[in-house]
Design an enzyme around this catalytic site. Sequence first.
Site, PDB file in Angstrom:
ATOM      1  N   GLU A  94       0.811  -1.218   0.000  1.00 27.22           N
ATOM      2  CA  GLU A  94       0.000   0.000   0.000  1.00 27.22           C
ATOM      3  C   GLU A  94       0.841   1.264   0.000  1.00 27.22           C
ATOM      4  O   GLU A  94       1.964   1.284   0.488  1.00 27.22           O
ATOM      5  CB  GLU A  94      -0.989  -0.019   1.164  1.00 27.22           C
ATOM      6  CG  GLU A  94      -0.393  -0.340   2.503  1.00 27.22           C
ATOM      7  CD  GLU A  94      -1.466  -0.520   3.570  1.00 27.22           C
ATOM      8  OE1 GLU A  94      -1.974  -1.647   3.705  1.00 27.22           O
ATOM      9  OE2 GLU A  94      -1.785   0.450   4.264  1.00 27.22           O
ATOM     10  N   CYS A 107       3.406   8.583   0.446  1.00 21.61           N
ATOM     11  CA  CYS A 107       4.012   7.713   1.457  1.00 21.61           C
ATOM     12  C   CYS A 107       4.145   6.325   0.839  1.00 21.61           C
ATOM     13  O   CYS A 107       3.161   5.749   0.382  1.00 21.61           O
ATOM     14  CB  CYS A 107       3.104   7.666   2.684  1.00 21.61           C
ATOM     15  SG  CYS A 107       3.626   6.444   3.914  1.00 21.61           S
ATOM     16  N   CYS A 114       6.927  -6.906   7.317  1.00 20.75           N
ATOM     17  CA  CYS A 114       8.030  -6.328   8.100  1.00 20.75           C
ATOM     18  C   CYS A 114       8.411  -7.332   9.179  1.00 20.75           C
ATOM     19  O   CYS A 114       7.577  -8.091   9.643  1.00 20.75           O
ATOM     20  CB  CYS A 114       7.557  -5.021   8.740  1.00 20.75           C
ATOM     21  SG  CYS A 114       8.840  -4.151   9.676  1.00 20.75           S
ATOM     22  N   CYS A 118       7.064  -4.294  15.885  1.00 21.61           N
ATOM     23  CA  CYS A 118       6.521  -3.255  16.779  1.00 21.61           C
ATOM     24  C   CYS A 118       5.084  -3.625  17.149  1.00 21.61           C
ATOM     25  O   CYS A 118       4.282  -3.989  16.292  1.00 21.61           O
ATOM     26  CB  CYS A 118       6.575  -1.874  16.110  1.00 21.61           C
ATOM     27  SG  CYS A 118       8.262  -1.385  15.725  1.00 21.61           S
ATOM     28  N   CYS A 121       1.798  -2.082  15.413  1.00 21.05           N
ATOM     29  CA  CYS A 121       1.819  -1.883  13.965  1.00 21.05           C
ATOM     30  C   CYS A 121       1.239  -3.079  13.215  1.00 21.05           C
ATOM     31  O   CYS A 121       1.615  -4.228  13.475  1.00 21.05           O
ATOM     32  CB  CYS A 121       3.260  -1.621  13.508  1.00 21.05           C
ATOM     33  SG  CYS A 121       3.406  -1.371  11.735  1.00 21.05           S
ATOM     34  N   GLU A 162      10.590  -1.830   7.045  1.00 23.11           N
ATOM     35  CA  GLU A 162      11.658  -1.053   7.662  1.00 23.11           C
ATOM     36  C   GLU A 162      12.661  -0.728   6.555  1.00 23.11           C
ATOM     37  O   GLU A 162      13.367  -1.611   6.059  1.00 23.11           O
ATOM     38  CB  GLU A 162      12.306  -1.877   8.781  1.00 23.11           C
ATOM     39  CG  GLU A 162      13.629  -1.353   9.314  1.00 23.11           C
ATOM     40  CD  GLU A 162      13.623   0.143   9.678  1.00 23.11           C
ATOM     41  OE1 GLU A 162      12.691   0.590  10.355  1.00 23.11           O
ATOM     42  OE2 GLU A 162      14.551   0.855   9.259  1.00 23.11           O
ATOM     43  N   SER A 193      11.796   6.912   7.513  1.00 26.58           N
ATOM     44  CA  SER A 193      11.505   6.620   8.916  1.00 26.58           C
ATOM     45  C   SER A 193      12.079   5.260   9.301  1.00 26.58           C
ATOM     46  O   SER A 193      11.870   4.269   8.607  1.00 26.58           O
ATOM     47  CB  SER A 193       9.988   6.623   9.106  1.00 26.58           C
ATOM     48  OG  SER A 193       9.659   6.287  10.422  1.00 26.58           O
ATOM     49  N   ASN A 292      -3.099   4.568  16.272  1.00 26.14           N
ATOM     50  CA  ASN A 292      -4.205   4.138  15.438  1.00 26.14           C
ATOM     51  C   ASN A 292      -4.543   2.719  15.878  1.00 26.14           C
ATOM     52  O   ASN A 292      -3.764   1.808  15.619  1.00 26.14           O
ATOM     53  CB  ASN A 292      -3.701   4.095  13.991  1.00 26.14           C
ATOM     54  CG  ASN A 292      -4.572   4.892  13.082  1.00 26.14           C
ATOM     55  OD1 ASN A 292      -5.796   4.809  13.140  1.00 26.14           O
ATOM     56  ND2 ASN A 292      -3.935   5.688  12.242  1.00 26.14           N
ATOM     57  N   CYS A 335      -0.620   2.118   8.958  1.00 29.27           N
ATOM     58  CA  CYS A 335       0.272   1.239   8.186  1.00 29.27           C
ATOM     59  C   CYS A 335      -0.218  -0.195   8.139  1.00 29.27           C
ATOM     60  O   CYS A 335      -0.401  -0.823   9.164  1.00 29.27           O
ATOM     61  CB  CYS A 335       1.644   1.166   8.846  1.00 29.27           C
ATOM     62  SG  CYS A 335       2.414   2.726   9.036  1.00 29.27           S
TER      63      CYS A 335
END
Length: 350
Positions: A94, A107, A114, A118, A121, A162, A193, A292, A335
């Site tokens: 996405e 973005c 990933c 985290c 996420c 990442e 990031s 979120n 995300c």
Amino acid sequence: MKEAIDIKSLSLAGVTEALAALSEKPFRAGQIYEWLHARQAADFDEMTNLSLSLRARCKEVFEITVLEPVRVLSSRLDGTRKFLFRLKDGNVIESVFMPYHYGNSVCISSQVGCRMGCRFCASTLDGLVRGLEVSEMLDQVYRIGKITGERISHVVVMGSGEPLDNYENLVGFLKCITDGKGFGLSARNITISTCGLVPQMYRFAEEGIPVTLALSLHASGDETRRELMPVARKYSLEEVLKACDYYFEKTGRRISFEYSLVHGVNDTPGEAEELRRLLKGKNCHVNLIPVNPIKERDFRRGSGAEIVNFKNILEKSGINVTIRREMGRDIEGACGQLRRSFQSEASSVP
Ligand code: SAH
């Protein structure tokens, strides 16, 4: 049959070499590179200054990676558009288009899934599938520019994945997108990031690509940070902040710290005081992101007043703070959420 070469992932030198192997002159490589990156051509047939025979030869040897939009969601609130793209191997990723007063930002994702883990996420819930190719990162920007018809002036690598865990391809992507012969985006308008992979942060400082580095901080002490981010078990806050200082020294770009506020975990006034002490005197910017919520975890956000109070405590020390304006709340902005809902729909089809 030999596998086709992913020509959009090649640098200009790479295209020149590949064309030399076809006994073509270097200026042809320049023409093709310009079509691919400055004009974002999707097909060799668009390259009208190449002979028909060269176009045919190129089609045999190369492939042009073009992402296929399988779903586009438009926010009715703020003009944000979220794109789900299908890759050649069937994976989906996405990307998000966000119109701001200073220009249009895209973005992008850097990996399929990933492996950083985290806790809050959605991108990491099923682990890492693979890193994206240079062409797959580039084409998120190119396709969105073409589909929206808008000029893209800013890119943030803050989607799924990442970026520093896909190091070589990330650097290839940045070199290409900032190349004046190609898309020509200013490095100053790009933000990467990272959750804080310390060795890669040092290495990245030496690349000579002065993009803004954003560090996902999310806590003012190691204990809380480790609870939220497994990577913090490997690198302490002290180590990661030192790497940030080094990046600032080398590039002159001030660091942006991201801080996702998770109610009852890292959003107390005490945490804000700690954070204030930790960042005192640093030339930085703090971006507060009210968490979120994702359905797989029961993390929540505090009240608006608590969030503003957290911000005020930091501001008292002269720290530059913003609360991330929520974009596309009505279209699964967090995300990895859109990809997950698409996958679970696809797998529930009988
Ligand atoms: N791997 C990179 C990019 C991640 S996405 C990194 O770790 O920085 C960009 C930011 O959004 C990161 O700070 C990430 O921690 C944060 N984030 C991810 N999911 C979130 C959620 N559900 N709520 C709030 N912030 C989230």
